[in-house]
Design a protein around this motif. Structure first.
Motif, short mmCIF file in Angstrom:
data_model
loop_
_atom_site.label_atom_id
_atom_site.label_comp_id
_atom_site.label_asym_id
_atom_site.label_seq_id
_atom_site.Cartn_x
_atom_site.Cartn_y
_atom_site.Cartn_z
N VAL A 15 8.69 26.41 -34.16
CA VAL A 15 8.27 25.09 -33.71
C VAL A 15 9.21 24.06 -34.32
CG1 VAL A 15 6.43 23.38 -33.69
CG2 VAL A 15 5.86 25.82 -33.59
N THR A 16 9.91 23.29 -33.49
CA THR A 16 10.76 22.22 -34.00
C THR A 16 10.00 20.90 -33.93
OG1 THR A 16 11.84 21.54 -31.93
CG2 THR A 16 12.76 23.47 -33.08
N GLY A 17 10.49 19.92 -34.71
CA GLY A 17 9.76 18.67 -34.80
C GLY A 17 8.38 18.87 -35.39
N ALA A 18 8.30 19.83 -36.35
CA ALA A 18 7.00 20.31 -36.82
C ALA A 18 6.39 19.48 -37.93
CB ALA A 18 7.14 21.76 -37.30
N SER A 19 7.05 18.42 -38.38
CA SER A 19 6.56 17.72 -39.56
C SER A 19 5.48 16.68 -39.26
CB SER A 19 7.73 17.03 -40.29
OG SER A 19 8.35 16.08 -39.45
N GLY A 23 4.12 18.40 -33.09
CA GLY A 23 4.69 19.55 -33.77
C GLY A 23 3.81 20.06 -34.89
N ALA A 24 3.28 19.16 -35.71
CA ALA A 24 2.38 19.57 -36.79
C ALA A 24 1.10 20.17 -36.22
CB ALA A 24 2.07 18.38 -37.69
N ALA A 25 0.59 19.58 -35.15
CA ALA A 25 -0.59 20.15 -34.50
C ALA A 25 -0.29 21.55 -33.97
CB ALA A 25 -1.06 19.24 -33.36
N ALA A 26 0.90 21.72 -33.40
CA ALA A 26 1.29 23.03 -32.89
C ALA A 26 1.37 24.06 -33.99
CB ALA A 26 2.61 22.94 -32.15
N ALA A 27 1.83 23.66 -35.18
CA ALA A 27 1.88 24.59 -36.30
C ALA A 27 0.51 25.19 -36.54
CB ALA A 27 2.39 23.88 -37.55
#
Length: 256
Positions: A15-19, A23-27
């Motif tokens: 997942v990029t843009g994960a911060s 992106g964080a939700a996807a993590a």
């Protein structure tokens, strides 16, 4: 939820843009759905915190500090996934920037350059390395974050609209090129979603939030988890005949 019922059981996902934001939700969503997740973004402190939270919840997670505009960074993130977990099954290319809400003739060149470099070249860098790894592993699924701005015009956001149309183009081109080799490539096109980009836009443009809500049939702003859930499904084996699609997740905004 039983392990076998999870969307991404035994998958390895980048997942990029994960911060932050989607992106964080996807993590969290991808991990809950059974994937081992590799999180990539520029802000190490946030990545480390996310990984710590995921591990505390019993999930497999790691991170790589990544600037997607640097091809060596995207190569390193993909290599990390393959070396740590043995393969790359799925990628959610979510890194992006929003730019300014400024009329085209007043837009500074640096805004155009930054938006295009991150949203288009950054995706190009990711796709090249992800697809190579998936070819070596026998297939996979990629989801790119476009936007309703990749489907229709958004006022005073010309570089962003151009970049997200390019995301749609890259998605369709890659889908056609690699469909016969076991790689599916799709995109989600979020409408207004709670994120740093939209909050910045709303903060600098009084009345914009109400205007956006007013033209969205569901009459609300999306939670980032709602976009992440769509991406997880597109990355899963439950969408096997879907490739080259751009799925609006926009509360009906583009349905008018």
């Amino acid at each position: 939820m039983h392990r076998s019922h999870r969307l991404l059981s035994d998958k390895v996902a980048l997942v990029t843009g994960a911060s932050s934001g989607i992106g964080a939700a996807a993590a969290h969503v991808f991990a809950r759905e059974g994937a081992a997740v590799v999180l990539a973004a520029r802000r190490e402190e946030r990545l480390a915190g996310l990984v710590r939270d995921l591990r505390d919840d019993g999930h497999e997670a790691s991170y790589v500090v990544t600037d997607v505009t640097r091809p060596e960074d995207t190569a390193r993130a993909v290599r990390h996934a393959v070396e740590r977990y043995g393969r790359l099954d799925a990628a959610f290319n979510n890194a992006g920037v929003g730019g300014d809400q400024t009329p085209l003739h007043l837009m500074d060149d640096v805004v155009y350059d930054t938006v295009m470099d991150t949203n288009v070249r950054g995706l190009w860098n990711c796709l090249r390395h992800e697809i190579a790894a998936m070819l070596d592993g026998g297939g996979g699924a990629v989801v790119n974050t476009a936007s309703v701005g990749g489907l229709v015009a958004i006022p005073a956001a010309a570089p962003y609209v151009a970049a997200k149309h390019a995301v749609v183009g890259l998605t369709r081109a890659a889908a056609g090129e690699y469909a016969a080799r076991g790689i599916r490539v799709n995109a989600v096109a979020p409408g207004a979603t709670r994120s740093e980009i939209t909050e910045d836009w709303f903060g600098r443009n009084p009345g914009l939030r109400d205007a956006v809500v007013g033209v969205t049939p569901q009459g609300r702003i999306a939670a980032p988890e709602e976009i992440a859930q769509a991406a997880a499904w597109l990355c899963s084996d439950r969408s096997p005949f879907l490739t080259g699609a751009v799925v609006p997740v926009d509360g009906g905004f583009t349905n008018g």
